[in-house]
Design a protein around this motif. Structure first.
Motif, PDB file in Angstrom:
ATOM      1  N   PRO A  20      35.954  40.476  41.489  1.00  0.00           N
ATOM      2  CA  PRO A  20      34.990  39.709  40.702  1.00  0.00           C
ATOM      3  C   PRO A  20      35.671  38.470  40.101  1.00  0.00           C
ATOM      4  CG  PRO A  20      34.830  42.036  40.186  1.00  0.00           C
ATOM      5  CD  PRO A  20      36.058  41.873  41.027  1.00  0.00           C
ATOM      6  N   ALA A  21      35.037  37.320  40.271  1.00  0.00           N
ATOM      7  CA  ALA A  21      35.688  36.056  39.911  1.00  0.00           C
ATOM      8  C   ALA A  21      35.958  35.920  38.413  1.00  0.00           C
ATOM      9  CB  ALA A  21      34.836  34.896  40.415  1.00  0.00           C
ATOM     10  N   ASP A  22      35.285  36.747  37.611  1.00  0.00           N
ATOM     11  CA  ASP A  22      35.504  36.670  36.159  1.00  0.00           C
ATOM     12  C   ASP A  22      36.451  37.768  35.676  1.00  0.00           C
ATOM     13  OD1 ASP A  22      33.894  38.896  36.497  1.00  0.00           O
ATOM     14  OD2 ASP A  22      32.586  38.447  34.792  1.00  0.00           O
ATOM     15  N   ALA A  23      37.155  38.462  36.595  1.00  0.00           N
ATOM     16  CA  ALA A  23      37.991  39.609  36.189  1.00  0.00           C
ATOM     17  C   ALA A  23      39.134  39.183  35.259  1.00  0.00           C
ATOM     18  CB  ALA A  23      38.560  40.315  37.424  1.00  0.00           C
ATOM     19  N   GLY A  24      39.800  38.088  35.563  1.00  0.00           N
ATOM     20  CA  GLY A  24      40.925  37.620  34.744  1.00  0.00           C
ATOM     21  C   GLY A  24      42.153  38.506  34.913  1.00  0.00           C
TER      22      GLY A  24
ATOM     23  N   PRO B 248      33.388  29.550  41.661  1.00  0.00           N
ATOM     24  CA  PRO B 248      33.415  29.497  40.194  1.00  0.00           C
ATOM     25  C   PRO B 248      33.848  30.839  39.600  1.00  0.00           C
ATOM     26  CG  PRO B 248      31.302  28.740  41.077  1.00  0.00           C
ATOM     27  CD  PRO B 248      32.054  29.359  42.210  1.00  0.00           C
ATOM     28  N   GLU B 249      34.653  30.787  38.534  1.00  0.00           N
ATOM     29  CA  GLU B 249      35.141  32.021  37.905  1.00  0.00           C
ATOM     30  C   GLU B 249      34.064  32.556  36.962  1.00  0.00           C
ATOM     31  OE1 GLU B 249      39.047  31.280  36.278  1.00  0.00           O
ATOM     32  OE2 GLU B 249      39.789  30.637  38.235  1.00  0.00           O
ATOM     33  N   GLU B 250      32.932  32.955  37.550  1.00  0.00           N
ATOM     34  CA  GLU B 250      31.759  33.373  36.768  1.00  0.00           C
ATOM     35  C   GLU B 250      31.328  34.775  37.175  1.00  0.00           C
ATOM     36  OE1 GLU B 250      28.831  30.556  37.938  1.00  0.00           O
ATOM     37  OE2 GLU B 250      29.743  28.916  36.789  1.00  0.00           O
ATOM     38  N   ALA B 251      30.666  35.476  36.243  1.00  0.00           N
ATOM     39  CA  ALA B 251      30.091  36.785  36.540  1.00  0.00           C
ATOM     40  C   ALA B 251      29.176  36.646  37.749  1.00  0.00           C
ATOM     41  CB  ALA B 251      29.308  37.291  35.337  1.00  0.00           C
TER      42      ALA B 251
END
Ligand code: PA5
Ligand code: NI
Length: 193
Positions: A156-160, A63-66
């Motif tokens: 980190p998956a939430d880096a974007g 999941p693209e989450e913190a």
């Protein structure tokens, strides 16, 4: 109750350079990188053949989450546009304070980094080299060898991704072949600040 995500493994296949649990593979050809190479004439000359420059294989089900970490392999093909080596588009992280680790798997590459103010840093990448991309540094890789340059990235998956800043301003430096060797020179297409 906490909903625990199940641990898992995947295998990075050093022949195909992909990973066993790939969700998506992204391919970028020259036409997907319009205006990023410094030599517009050389770019135009290659437009008809529109070569495949690189592929990215992203691990699935993260999941693209913190708190989560994403990972992928990048396969950069050998070649040049004019005398500039095939490279990735390059980006800052949309959440600028997110860092990243690259791990060299195959071939010879370079990692070019820059701060938003335009300070440039250059690292040599080869199999076994772990490169640390600190928070806030924009990053781009290039293949400076004759075979595929392949690396694993963990971030980190939430880096974007912020591609726009690089597309608008360009990198301050580019990596070109000079006397058969890579050289870092000022980017003639860099937008004036
Ligand atoms: O997360 C990263 O920095 C890498 O996996 C890159 O996304 C990958 O190498 C492709 O480069 P770009 O995203 O600049 O097209
Ligand atoms: Ni990144």
């Amino acid at each position: 109750m906490t909903d625990y995500m199940p641990p898992f493994t995947s295998t990075v296949d050093l022949q195909s350079c992909t990973i066993t649990n790939v969700a998506t593979t992204l391919s970028r050809r020259l036409a997907d990188m319009r205006g990023l190479y410094a030599d517009a004439q050389a770019e135009a000359a290659l437009a008809a053949s529109n070569p495949l420059i690189y592929e990215v294989h992203y691990a699935a089900n993260i999941p693209e989450e913190a708190g989560q970490l994403s990972y992928c392999t990048t396969v950069l093909y050998p070649g040049k546009v004019g005398d500039e080596y095939f490279m990735t588009k390059g980006h800052y992280h949309a959440k600028g304070d997110r860092a990243e680790v690259y791990y060299g798997l195959q071939g010879e590459g370079c990692l070019l980094l820059q701060t938003p103010e335009g300070e440039v840093n250059f690292q040599v990448m080869k199999p076994g080299v772990a490169a640390y991309v600190p928070p806030y540094w924009g990053h781009r890789t290039m293949n400076v060898g004759a075979v595929n340059f392949v690396f694993l990235a963990v971030f980190p998956a939430d880096a974007g991704y912020d591609y726009k800043t690089i597309a608008d301003e360009g990198f301050a430096s580019i990596v070109v072949e000079r006397d058969g060797k890579p050289a870092v020179i000022a980017n003639p297409r860099r937008a004036k600040k």
